[in-house]
Design an enzyme around this catalytic site. Structure first.
Site, PDB file in Angstrom:
ATOM      1  N   LYS A 116      -9.636   2.056  -2.686  1.00  0.00           N
ATOM      2  CA  LYS A 116      -9.919   1.614  -1.305  1.00  0.00           C
ATOM      3  C   LYS A 116     -11.352   2.028  -0.919  1.00  0.00           C
ATOM      4  O   LYS A 116     -11.698   3.212  -0.976  1.00  0.00           O
ATOM      5  CB  LYS A 116      -8.901   2.251  -0.364  1.00  0.00           C
ATOM      6  CG  LYS A 116      -8.893   1.723   1.053  1.00  0.00           C
ATOM      7  CD  LYS A 116      -7.698   2.350   1.795  1.00  0.00           C
ATOM      8  CE  LYS A 116      -7.446   1.753   3.155  1.00  0.00           C
ATOM      9  NZ  LYS A 116      -6.214   2.299   3.780  1.00  0.00           N
TER      10      LYS A 116
ATOM     11  N   GLU B 103       0.871  -1.184   0.000  1.00  0.00           N
ATOM     12  CA  GLU B 103       0.000   0.000   0.000  1.00  0.00           C
ATOM     13  C   GLU B 103       0.904   1.229   0.000  1.00  0.00           C
ATOM     14  O   GLU B 103       1.911   1.280   0.693  1.00  0.00           O
ATOM     15  CB  GLU B 103      -0.885   0.009   1.259  1.00  0.00           C
ATOM     16  CG  GLU B 103      -1.783   1.242   1.315  1.00  0.00           C
ATOM     17  CD  GLU B 103      -2.768   1.251   2.492  1.00  0.00           C
ATOM     18  OE1 GLU B 103      -2.486   0.633   3.530  1.00  0.00           O
ATOM     19  OE2 GLU B 103      -3.832   1.892   2.350  1.00  0.00           O
TER      20      GLU B 103
ATOM     21  N   CYS C 161      -5.774  -2.824   2.520  1.00  0.00           N
ATOM     22  CA  CYS C 161      -5.569  -2.643   3.958  1.00  0.00           C
ATOM     23  C   CYS C 161      -6.853  -2.670   4.788  1.00  0.00           C
ATOM     24  O   CYS C 161      -7.345  -3.741   5.110  1.00  0.00           O
ATOM     25  CB  CYS C 161      -4.777  -1.360   4.193  1.00  0.00           C
ATOM     26  SG  CYS C 161      -3.928  -1.394   5.786  1.00  0.00           S
TER      27      CYS C 161
HETATM   28  N1  LIG Z   1      -3.855   1.338   7.208  1.00  0.00           N
HETATM   29  C1  LIG Z   1      -5.056   0.794   7.088  1.00  0.00           C
HETATM   30  O1  LIG Z   1      -5.772   1.063   6.153  1.00  0.00           O
HETATM   31  C2  LIG Z   1      -5.590  -0.177   8.093  1.00  0.00           C
HETATM   32  C3  LIG Z   1      -4.953  -0.392   9.397  1.00  0.00           C
HETATM   33  O2  LIG Z   1      -3.808  -0.033   9.663  1.00  0.00           O
HETATM   34  C4  LIG Z   1      -5.784  -1.085  10.390  1.00  0.00           C
HETATM   35  O3  LIG Z   1      -6.916  -1.489  10.051  1.00  0.00           O
HETATM   36  O4  LIG Z   1      -5.354  -1.227  11.533  1.00  0.00           O
END
Ligand SMILES: NC(=O)CC(=O)C(=O)O
Length: 292
Positions: free
Chosen positions: A122, A47, A163
């Site tokens: 996302k 990401e 994520c």
């Molecule tokens: N960074 C993200 O999008 C998610 C995350 O770090 C978490 O759900 O904890």
């Protein structure tokens, strides 16, 4: 679509991400080519691989993907996929939509010819507040994607999330049940607060819910001096989970490439041994596979 019957060699590039976009693109290229030399069919980047992860950075690093001349990262990714002859899940990059000026956190996917197969914006933005530990508000700058995404391969369809999307089981289940996905791939950047508690657990849960493979790819953790200056404390631990929730391959927080083989004959075997796809009680709850 019938389940694929071949082995898929996947590589997760857990790279250091710096404030220099050109350096990030060069490092990504070197590592994609290195992964291909090790036999990877599909390479996954982290990401936000071309920009530091933080709301203050997204607009500055954002590039157009669609509707105009693609930005430098898209051109670079297409070139890497073509040169390495791999499927490339291009992590995510901050995207600006030139028609609306809205910003997104977007994962572009390329085939072995370097053609853009799909993009995933996302869907669930990372807005959390863990007092004294971490506050993050992607929605201050980003807009959420409005579509679920998957792409076709010779092994079967593969679903995409980014994520925080990993926390929402419906998304993975729709990929599996409605689109027949054999794996879900999530470029991700959990952190040192949420990672230890949730990261592996969520991946294993999504895998066993759906009896498919789950792969995640994180940035490497920045060195202590950068963390002291406020860099995002990425958890690392890029991982591949089997359809029955085993950790097939993983790592710690370092700069590395994680390799694994996804065996879709095994996946078919598990689905025969544990026939949960046929045992659902849609008389008691809605069928998420309905419609398309
Ligand atoms: N960074 C993200 O999008 C998610 C995350 O770090 C978490 O759900 O904890």
């Amino acid at each position: 679509m019938p389940l694929g019957s071949k082995l898929l060699n996947i590589a997760l590039v857990q790279m250091r991400v710096t404030a220099n976009k050109a350096t990030n693109l060069q490092v990504a290229r070197d590592k994609v080519l290195a992964a291909a030399r090790q036999g990877a069919d599909m390479v996954v980047l982290p990401e936000c691989f071309n920009s530091p992860y933080g709301v203050q950075h997204f607009a500055k690093y954002a590039e157009a993907i669609k509707g105009t001349e693609p930005g430098e990262s898209i051109k670079a990714l297409a070139g890497m996929a073509r040169e390495a002859q791999v499927y490339l899940v291009g992590g995510s990059i901050p995207e600006v939509d030139p028609t609306t000026s809205k910003h997104y956190n977007t994962c572009p996917v390329f085939n072995r010819e370097g053609e853009l197969l799909t993009t995933h914006r996302k869907v669930h933005l990372f807005d959390i507040d863990v007092p004294g530990k971490i506050t993050f508000r992607e929605s201050a700058v980003l807009s959420p994607g409005e579509h679920l995404s998957h792409f076709a391969t010779e092994w079967g369809p593969i679903g995409l999330g980014i994520c925080y999307d990993l926390r929402f089981p419906e998304m993975a289940m729709i990929a599996a049940r409605r689109h027949g996905c054999v794996a879900m791939v999530y470029p991700a950047a959990f952190n040192t607060t949420t990672g230890p508690t949730f990261f592996e657990l969520l991946q294993r849960a999504r895998a066993v819910d759906n009896l498919f493979y789950v792969a995640t790819c994180s940035p490497a953790r920045p060195p202590a001096e950068e963390l002291a200056q406020g860099s995002y404390p990425a958890w690392g631990h890029s991982t591949i989970i089997s359809p029955i929730g085993e950790v097939v391959a993983t790592c710690d927080a370092e700069d590395t490439i994680v390799h694994a083989q996804l065996d879709f004959d095994k996946l078919a075997e598990y689905r025969t041994s544990y026939p949960i796809y046929q045992q659902r009680r849609f008389d008691l709850y809605p069928d998420v596979a309905e419609g398309s």
